[in-house]
Design a protein around this motif. Structure first.
Motif, short mmCIF file in Angstrom:
data_model
loop_
_atom_site.label_atom_id
_atom_site.label_comp_id
_atom_site.label_asym_id
_atom_site.label_seq_id
_atom_site.Cartn_x
_atom_site.Cartn_y
_atom_site.Cartn_z
N LEU A 230 -5.51 15.81 1.60
CA LEU A 230 -5.36 16.19 0.19
C LEU A 230 -4.50 17.44 0.05
N LYS A 231 -4.70 18.41 0.95
CA LYS A 231 -3.92 19.65 0.88
C LYS A 231 -2.45 19.40 1.23
N GLY A 232 -2.21 18.51 2.20
CA GLY A 232 -0.84 18.31 2.67
C GLY A 232 -0.04 17.32 1.86
N LEU A 233 -0.70 16.50 1.07
CA LEU A 233 -0.02 15.42 0.37
C LEU A 233 1.08 15.89 -0.58
N PRO A 234 0.89 16.98 -1.34
CA PRO A 234 1.98 17.41 -2.24
C PRO A 234 3.26 17.79 -1.49
N TRP B 99 0.84 -1.19 0.00
CA TRP B 99 0.00 0.00 0.00
C TRP B 99 0.88 1.25 0.00
N GLU B 100 1.90 1.25 0.85
CA GLU B 100 2.77 2.41 0.94
C GLU B 100 3.47 2.67 -0.39
N ASP B 101 3.95 1.61 -1.02
CA ASP B 101 4.63 1.76 -2.32
C ASP B 101 3.67 2.29 -3.38
N ASP B 102 2.44 1.77 -3.37
CA ASP B 102 1.45 2.22 -4.36
C ASP B 102 1.10 3.69 -4.15
N LEU B 103 0.95 4.08 -2.89
CA LEU B 103 0.61 5.47 -2.59
C LEU B 103 1.74 6.41 -3.01
N GLN B 104 2.97 6.01 -2.74
CA GLN B 104 4.11 6.85 -3.12
C GLN B 104 4.21 6.97 -4.63
N ALA B 105 3.91 5.89 -5.33
CA ALA B 105 3.96 5.93 -6.80
C ALA B 105 2.89 6.87 -7.36
N LEU B 106 1.70 6.84 -6.78
CA LEU B 106 0.63 7.74 -7.22
C LEU B 106 1.02 9.19 -6.99
N ALA C 276 4.05 10.39 -6.77
CA ALA C 276 5.15 10.73 -7.68
C ALA C 276 4.62 11.15 -9.05
N ARG C 277 3.46 10.58 -9.44
CA ARG C 277 2.84 10.94 -10.72
C ARG C 277 1.89 12.12 -10.57
N GLY C 278 1.77 12.65 -9.36
CA GLY C 278 0.89 13.79 -9.13
C GLY C 278 -0.59 13.43 -9.05
N GLU C 279 -0.89 12.14 -8.88
CA GLU C 279 -2.29 11.70 -8.81
C GLU C 279 -2.75 11.70 -7.34
N TYR C 280 -2.86 12.91 -6.79
CA TYR C 280 -3.13 13.04 -5.36
C TYR C 280 -4.56 12.63 -4.99
N ASN C 281 -5.52 12.92 -5.85
CA ASN C 281 -6.90 12.50 -5.55
C ASN C 281 -7.00 10.98 -5.47
N ARG C 282 -6.37 10.30 -6.42
CA ARG C 282 -6.37 8.84 -6.39
C ARG C 282 -5.63 8.30 -5.18
N ALA C 283 -4.55 8.99 -4.81
CA ALA C 283 -3.78 8.56 -3.63
C ALA C 283 -4.64 8.64 -2.38
N VAL C 284 -5.40 9.72 -2.24
CA VAL C 284 -6.28 9.86 -1.07
C VAL C 284 -7.35 8.78 -1.08
N GLU C 285 -7.91 8.52 -2.25
CA GLU C 285 -8.92 7.46 -2.35
C GLU C 285 -8.34 6.11 -1.92
N GLN C 286 -7.14 5.81 -2.40
CA GLN C 286 -6.49 4.55 -2.03
C GLN C 286 -6.15 4.51 -0.54
N ALA C 287 -5.73 5.66 -0.01
CA ALA C 287 -5.39 5.74 1.41
C ALA C 287 -6.63 5.47 2.27
N MET C 288 -7.77 5.96 1.84
CA MET C 288 -9.00 5.74 2.60
C MET C 288 -9.39 4.26 2.58
N ILE C 289 -9.13 3.60 1.47
CA ILE C 289 -9.41 2.17 1.40
C ILE C 289 -8.47 1.41 2.34
N ALA C 290 -7.19 1.80 2.32
CA ALA C 290 -6.18 1.09 3.10
C ALA C 290 -6.28 1.38 4.59
N TYR C 291 -6.40 2.66 4.92
CA TYR C 291 -6.28 3.07 6.33
C TYR C 291 -7.52 3.76 6.89
#
Length: 206
Positions: A63-67, A9-16, A18-33
């Protein structure tokens, strides 16, 4: 969640990110944690309506802090810190100053000095707890936060340091150690202050 699964999960979130896909990262984070963080916030706030509001605010802060997140800790640890900070801000908001102070914290405060054995009726013991709550509400927000992190949440000092620091603040191991030592001293002074107040109120014996 198993360690391998969490790492994935951590690797996937970091990859998202890195690609600037912050909305998707938050969605995945909510599923995971999400469920784990929701339970944490409910435990701190002890009010489901307020916990629901806090969770919405937490998602916005995430979402605001992720970048700006530098991945110096795990995403899970960072998100827990944000969740706690959101809860403490709500608890210390002017409209919430009268809210609940955890009974576990109150019990720990009362144990700072051995109280005289009481044979009073249950309703009188409840009154004592209410008076301890009033003592806690006389503390400033940072003192209340430190008390809850260390006594109610039972966090180790490294976690207390992270929770008491700015979410984007970066510290070396030496700086973290100094901060932990300072917080331990502050906690000892806080216990002494509460003990003095409790004696003045007649809640514990000399």
């Amino acid at each position: 969640m198993q360690i391998d699964e969490r790492k994935q999960w951590e690797d996937d979130l970091q990859a998202l990110c890195a690609r600037g896909e912050y909305n998707r990262a938050v969605e995945q984070a909510m599923i995971a944690y999400g469920p784990e963080l929701r339970r944490l916030m409910s435990a701190i706030l002890r009010d489901e309506t307020q916990a629901q509001e806090a969770f919405s605010l937490f998602a916005e802060c995430l979402l605001k802090g992720l970048p700006e997140f530098r991945w110096e800790s795990s995403f899970r640890t960072w998100s827990q810190r944000i969740a706690r900070n959101v809860c403490f801000k709500l608890l210390n908001a002017p409209a919430a100053r009268h809210r609940h102070v955890s009974l576990s914290a109150i019990s720990a405060i009362s144990a700072i000095s051995a109280p005289r054995r009481s044979t009073t009726s249950p309703w009188r013991r409840s009154t004592v707890k209410d008076r301890f709550r009033a003592l806690c509400q006389r503390l400033d927000p940072e003192q209340q936060k430190l008390l809850m992190l260390r006594v109610d949440q039972k966090l180790p000092w490294p976690e207390v340091v992270r929770a008491m620091s700015d979410s984007n603040e970066s510290m070396t191991a030496e700086e973290q150690a100094r901060r932990a030592a300072a917080l331990r001293q502050q906690f000892q002074r806080l216990k002494a202050q509460l003990r003095t107040l409790a004696i003045e109120e007649g809640l514990i014996a000399l």
